[in-house]
Design a protein around this motif. Structure first.
Motif, short mmCIF file in Angstrom:
data_model
loop_
_atom_site.label_atom_id
_atom_site.label_comp_id
_atom_site.label_asym_id
_atom_site.label_seq_id
_atom_site.Cartn_x
_atom_site.Cartn_y
_atom_site.Cartn_z
N THR A 237 -4.06 -14.38 -16.07
CA THR A 237 -3.24 -13.40 -15.38
C THR A 237 -1.77 -13.69 -15.65
OG1 THR A 237 -3.30 -14.71 -13.41
CG2 THR A 237 -4.89 -12.93 -13.54
N SER A 238 -0.98 -12.65 -15.46
CA SER A 238 0.40 -12.75 -15.93
C SER A 238 1.23 -13.74 -15.13
CB SER A 238 1.05 -11.39 -15.94
OG SER A 238 0.94 -10.81 -14.67
N GLY A 239 0.70 -14.24 -14.04
CA GLY A 239 1.36 -15.34 -13.34
C GLY A 239 2.70 -14.97 -12.74
N HIS A 376 1.93 9.65 -17.47
CA HIS A 376 0.86 9.57 -16.48
C HIS A 376 0.69 8.11 -16.10
CE1 HIS A 376 0.20 13.43 -18.37
NE2 HIS A 376 -0.57 13.78 -17.36
N ASP A 377 1.08 7.77 -14.90
CA ASP A 377 0.99 6.39 -14.45
C ASP A 377 -0.47 6.05 -14.16
OD1 ASP A 377 1.70 3.88 -13.52
OD2 ASP A 377 2.27 4.58 -11.52
N ASN A 378 -0.88 4.86 -14.49
CA ASN A 378 -2.18 4.39 -13.99
C ASN A 378 -2.09 2.94 -13.57
OD1 ASN A 378 -2.94 2.86 -16.42
ND2 ASN A 378 -3.26 4.89 -17.34
N TRP A 379 -3.06 2.56 -12.77
CA TRP A 379 -3.01 1.24 -12.11
C TRP A 379 -4.28 0.46 -12.40
CZ3 TRP A 379 -6.29 -1.47 -9.12
CH2 TRP A 379 -5.78 -2.60 -8.46
N GLN A 381 -5.58 -4.12 -12.99
CA GLN A 381 -5.18 -5.53 -13.04
C GLN A 381 -6.05 -6.29 -14.03
OE1 GLN A 381 -6.57 -6.50 -9.00
NE2 GLN A 381 -4.43 -6.78 -8.41
N THR A 382 -5.58 -7.45 -14.41
CA THR A 382 -6.40 -8.34 -15.24
C THR A 382 -7.80 -8.46 -14.64
OG1 THR A 382 -4.43 -9.59 -15.81
CG2 THR A 382 -6.53 -10.69 -16.17
N GLU A 383 -7.86 -8.64 -13.34
CA GLU A 383 -9.14 -8.86 -12.66
C GLU A 383 -10.08 -7.66 -12.76
OE1 GLU A 383 -6.21 -9.67 -11.58
OE2 GLU A 383 -6.23 -11.64 -10.59
P1 AMP Z 1 -1.75 -7.80 -14.52
O1 AMP Z 1 -3.00 -8.40 -14.07
O2 AMP Z 1 -0.83 -8.73 -15.19
O3 AMP Z 1 -1.98 -6.59 -15.37
O4 AMP Z 1 -0.96 -7.33 -13.21
C1 AMP Z 1 -1.56 -6.46 -12.29
C2 AMP Z 1 -0.55 -6.05 -11.26
O5 AMP Z 1 0.48 -5.26 -11.86
C3 AMP Z 1 -1.11 -5.16 -10.18
O6 AMP Z 1 -1.78 -5.88 -9.18
C4 AMP Z 1 0.15 -4.48 -9.67
O7 AMP Z 1 0.84 -5.31 -8.79
C5 AMP Z 1 0.94 -4.29 -10.95
N1 AMP Z 1 0.67 -2.95 -11.52
C6 AMP Z 1 -0.09 -2.63 -12.58
N2 AMP Z 1 -0.05 -1.30 -12.80
C7 AMP Z 1 0.73 -0.76 -11.86
C8 AMP Z 1 1.15 0.57 -11.52
N3 AMP Z 1 0.78 1.60 -12.25
N4 AMP Z 1 1.93 0.72 -10.44
C9 AMP Z 1 2.32 -0.34 -9.70
N5 AMP Z 1 1.97 -1.60 -9.97
C10 AMP Z 1 1.18 -1.82 -11.02
#
Ligand code: AMP
Length: 602
Positions: A237-239, A376-379, A381-383
Motif C-alpha cells: 500500500t502507498s503508505g 469520471h472519478d472513481n474510487w 484501494q490497494t486492498e
Molecule cells: P491506494 O491503496 O494507494 O490506492 O490508496 C487508496 C486510498 O486513496 C483510498 O482509501 C482513498 O483514501 C484514496 N482514494 C482513491 N481514490 C479516490 C477517489 N476517487 N476519491 C477520494 N479518495 C480516493
C-alpha cells in the motif's frame, strides 16, 4: 454518527450535475441501465465472461489477459503499444505477448523457481516489466511490481516482507539500488537484468541477463492448473500512514478486473486505452496491465513521466479513446490552461476517468472545457484490488462525487458502535465510514504476516475502508477524507477535501493541502498549504484574498485560519497529497516512513 455541518453550502450543492447528452457515449455504454444491471448481477455470472483454463483446470489471470485472445480471432490485434522515452515504439500483438510471457515463464522454470515463489519487478515502464508480470503469473508465482524510483531501503523492506526469490530489474537500477543491499537479502537467489538497446553486456556478478536467459527460451508454455484462490499478486500500500503493508491478491481477482474494465472504464473491443499509472501502484497493474488485456483492447504504455505536452501528443498520435489518469496530473494540466490542449486533435477521446485521490469539482469541469468531456472519478484501494465506486459513462456526473457502487458491490456509510459492532447509516448526507460488504473476487486475502491487522479491517459482513464519506439521496458517494486526516475544529467535523476544493476555486491556487493544527481553544484549527498558478506570487494581500474567498465559501468555522504558500506539496508516488507529512513538518514531529514520497529515494 455526525451530522454534517448544515450551515455551510455543501460541495454536493455547489456544482450542477453534468448531464450526459444523448449520444455522448451513453447509447453504446456497457452500463446503460445501472439499476437493471445491478439487480441481475452475480459474480458467478461475471465469471462466465471469462474462459477459465482449458480442460476446466481453473482460472489464471495471464490466461484471461493473453492466451485466450492469442488463441482466438484477436491474436493479431495490438495488445501493447509501448512508447519509449525517446519516442521509439515497440508493438506487441496478443500472439507476440503470449510468446514473450511464455519465454519468461520457461525461464523461471529453468531456474527451478517454484509455484508460490515471489518475483519482484523493479523497472520503469518497459515491455519486459509486462512480460515478467504476466509470465510470472503463468508460472503461478506471486508477483510484486515496485516503483523504480524507490531507493535501496524501501526495496529491501519490501523484498524482505515478500520473501522475494527473483528480482527483474535493469542494470542501472541494480547497480545503484540493489547492489548496496544485496547482502541483506539472502533469500534473493536470482536477479535478472534487462539491458537497454545499445548498452554493453557486462552484467555484474551474481546476475543473469534477460537476453541470454529469457530470449532463448521456448515460446510455448502450458499454464499449470490454477485454483482461483491461488496467490497471484502482492501490492504494497502507498503508505500515506505508517509502515507498508503487503496486500495479497489471488487469481480470482481477474473477474473484478475484467468487469470493472467493462462497467467503470466502459472498455469496448476497439478501444485504445491509456492508463497513465505505474505498475508499482496497484492501478498500474489492475488497469495498466490486466483489465485492458482481458477486455482485448489495445493498451498504450508510455515510459516517460508526466509532461503535459508529451501527454497531449500521445493522446493525439495514438488515437487514445479511453484515458485513465489521476488528479495530480489533471491539476498540473489545468495549471497550464486550455489553450495548449486546443493545439492538439483529441477527437478520438471518448471517456476520461480518474482515480487515486479526491478529484476536485473544478477538475471535473475543466475536463469538460478542455476535452469536451468530464473526468469520471472513481474510487478504490490497494486492498479492494479493483474499482468499487464510479461515475459511469451513461450516468450524470455530479462534480466532486466518486459516483455509485459497481454492480456486485454493496457499499454503505456506517457508524461504529461502542460495543465494536457497526451499523449502516440510512439518512443521506451524514458522514461515517465507507464500508463494503466483503465477498468480491479482487478483495485482498490478507496482509502478509499481519493477520491481526487484516482481521481488524472486518466487522460482521463489512470491510471497513478507513475512509470517511457520505451518500446523497440519489445514491452518489462523496469523499470526506481518510479517517485519520479529518479535522475537528470547535466541534465541527471538517473534511480536508472540501476545504481544498474551495481553495482551488480561487484563480491563484493551483493545489491545496489542508491539515488540522492543534489549538488550545478549538481543539484543532484548519491550516492550508497552497501552491500558486503561474503568474501569481506569494504576498500578504493574496493570502488575505484567498482567506476571504474561503470564508465566504465555507463559513468562518470551516475556512482555514492559516495559509502557507508552498512551491509544491509533498505527495506519494501515486499522486496523493501526504497530509500526514505536512502535519508532521508543521508540528516538528518525526516524518515517519517516507519510502513512497515522490522525489525521495529513501
Ligand atoms: P491506494 O491503496 O494507494 O490506492 O490508496 C487508496 C486510498 O486513496 C483510498 O482509501 C482513498 O483514501 C484514496 N482514494 C482513491 N481514490 C479516490 C477517489 N476517487 N476519491 C477520494 N479518495 C480516493
Amino acid at each position: 454518527m455526525r451530522e454534517w455541518t448544515a450551515a455551510r453550502p455543501l460541495l454536493a450543492d455547489m456544482y450542477p450535475r453534468i448531464a450526459k447528452p444523448a449520444g455522448q457515449g451513453t447509447v453504446s455504454a456497457n452500463l446503460r441501465d445501472y439499476e437493471a444491471i445491478r439487480r441481475d448481477f452475480t459474480w458467478q455470472a461475471a465469471r462466465v465472461q471469462l474462459d477459465g483454463l482449458p480442460g476446466g483446470k481453473g482460472l489464471n489471470i495471464a490466461h484471461e489477459a493473453v492466451d485466450r485472445h492469442a488463441a482466438g480471432p484477436r491474436a493479431d490485434r495490438v495488445a501493447l503499444r509501448w512508447i519509449g522515452r525517446d519516442g521509439s515504439r515497440r508493438i506487441f500483438s496478443y500472439r507476440d505477448l503470449r510468446a514473450e510471457t511464455n519465454r519468461f515463464a520457461n525461464a523461471l522454470r529453468s531456474l527451478g523457481v517454484a509455484e508460490g515463489d515471489a518475483i519482484f519487478v523493479l523497472a520503469g515502464r518497459i515491455p519486459e516489466l509486462y512480460f515478467a508480470v504476466l509470465g510470472g503469473l503463468k508460472a503461478k508465482c506471486v508477483v510484486s511490481p515496485l516503483f523504480s524510483a524507490f531507493g535501496p531501503e524501501p526495496i529491501a523492506t519490501r523484498l524482505t516482507i515478500g520473501a522475494g526469490r527473483v528480482l527483474v530489474t535493469t542494470e542501472a537500477l541494480y547497480r545503484r539500488k540493489v547492489m548496496p543491499i544485496r547482502a541483506q537479502l539472502p533469500g534473493l537467489e536470482h536477479v535478472i537484468l534487462v539491458a537497454h538497446a545499445g548498452e554493453p553486456s557486462t552484467e555484474p556478478p551474481d546476475t543473469l541477463a534477460w537476453r541470454t536467459l529469457v530470449d532463448t527460451k521456448s515460446p510455448d508454455f502450458v499454464i499449470p492448473p490454477t485454483d482461483p484462490e491461488d496467490r497471484a499478486l502482492l501490492h504494497f500500500t502507498s503508505g500515506t500512514t505508517g509502515r507498508p503493508k503487503g496486500a495479497i491478491h489471488v487469481h480470482a481477482a481477474v473477474v473484478t478486473h475484467h468487469v470493472t474494465g467493462l462497467h467503470a472504464l466502459d472498455l469496448h473491443p476497439d478501444d485504445i486505452f491509456w492508463c497513465t499509472a505505474d505498475p508499482g501502484w496497484v492501478t498500474g497493474t489492475s488497469y495498466g496491465i490486466i483489465a485492458p488485456l482481458t477486455n482485448g483492447v489495445t493498451s498504450v504504455v508510455a515510459e516517460a513521466e508526466f509532461d503535459a505536452e508529451t501527454w497531449y501528443g500521445i493522446l493525439q498520435r495514438e488515437h487514445v479513446t479511453v484515458w485513465y489518469t489521476a488528479p495530480t496530473a489533471i491539476r498540473m494540466m489545468m495549471k497550464l490552461g486550455v489553450d495548449i490542449v486546443r493545439r492538439y486533435d483529441l477527437s478520438s477521446l471518448r471517456f476520461l476517468a480518474s482515480v487515486g485521490e479526491p478529484l476536485n469539482p473544478e477538475a471535473v469541469i475543466w475536463g469538460q472545457q478542455a476535452f469536451g468531456r468530464p473526468f469520471h472519478d472513481n474510487w478504490w484501494q490497494t486492498e479492494t484490488g479493483g474499482i468499487m465506486i464510479a461515475n459511469f459513462a451513461a450516468m450524470d456526473v455530479k462534480p466532486g462525487s466518486m459516483g455509485k457502487p459497481l454492480p456486485g458491490i454493496d457499499a454503505a456509510i456506517v457508524q461504529r458502535n461502542a460495543d465494536g459492532s457497526v451499523a449502516p447509516i440510512d439518512q443521506p448526507m451524514v458522514e461515517g465510514e465507507l464500508a463494503l460488504k466483503a465477498g468480491w473476487p479482487s478483495m485482498m486475502r490478507g496482509y502478509l504476516h499481519e493477520d491481526e491487522r487484516y482481521r481488524k479491517c472486518f466487522v460482521g459482513p463489512w470491510y471497513l475502508t478507513g475512509d470517511l464519506a457520505m451518500r446523497d439521496a440519489d445514491g452518489y458517494y462523496w469523499f470526506v477524507g481518510r479517517a485519520d486526516d479529518v479535522i475537528k475544529s470547535s466541534g465541527h467535523l471538517i473534511g480536508p477535501f472540501e476545504v481544498e476544493s474551495a481553495l482551488m476555486e480561487h484563480p491563484a491556487v493551483a493545489e491545496a493541502g489542508v491539515i488540522g493544527k492543534p489549538d488550545p481553544m478549538a481543539g484543532e484549527i484548519v491550516k492550508a498549504f497552497v501552491s500558486l498558478n503561474p503568474g501569481f506570487s506569494p504576498s500578504e494581500s493574496l493570502r488575505r484574498e484567498i482567506l476571504g474567498h474561503a470564508r465566504k465559501r465555507l463559513g468562518a468555522a470551516v475556512a482555514p485560519k492559516e495559509i502557507d504558500f508552498s512551491s509544491g506539496l509533498p505527495r506519494t508516488r501515486s499522486g496523493k497529497i501526504m497530509r500526514r507529512l505536512l502535519k508532521a513538518r508543521e508540528l516538528g514531529l518525526p516524518e515517519g516512513d517516507l519510502s513512497t514520497l515522490e522525489g525521495s529515494e529513501s
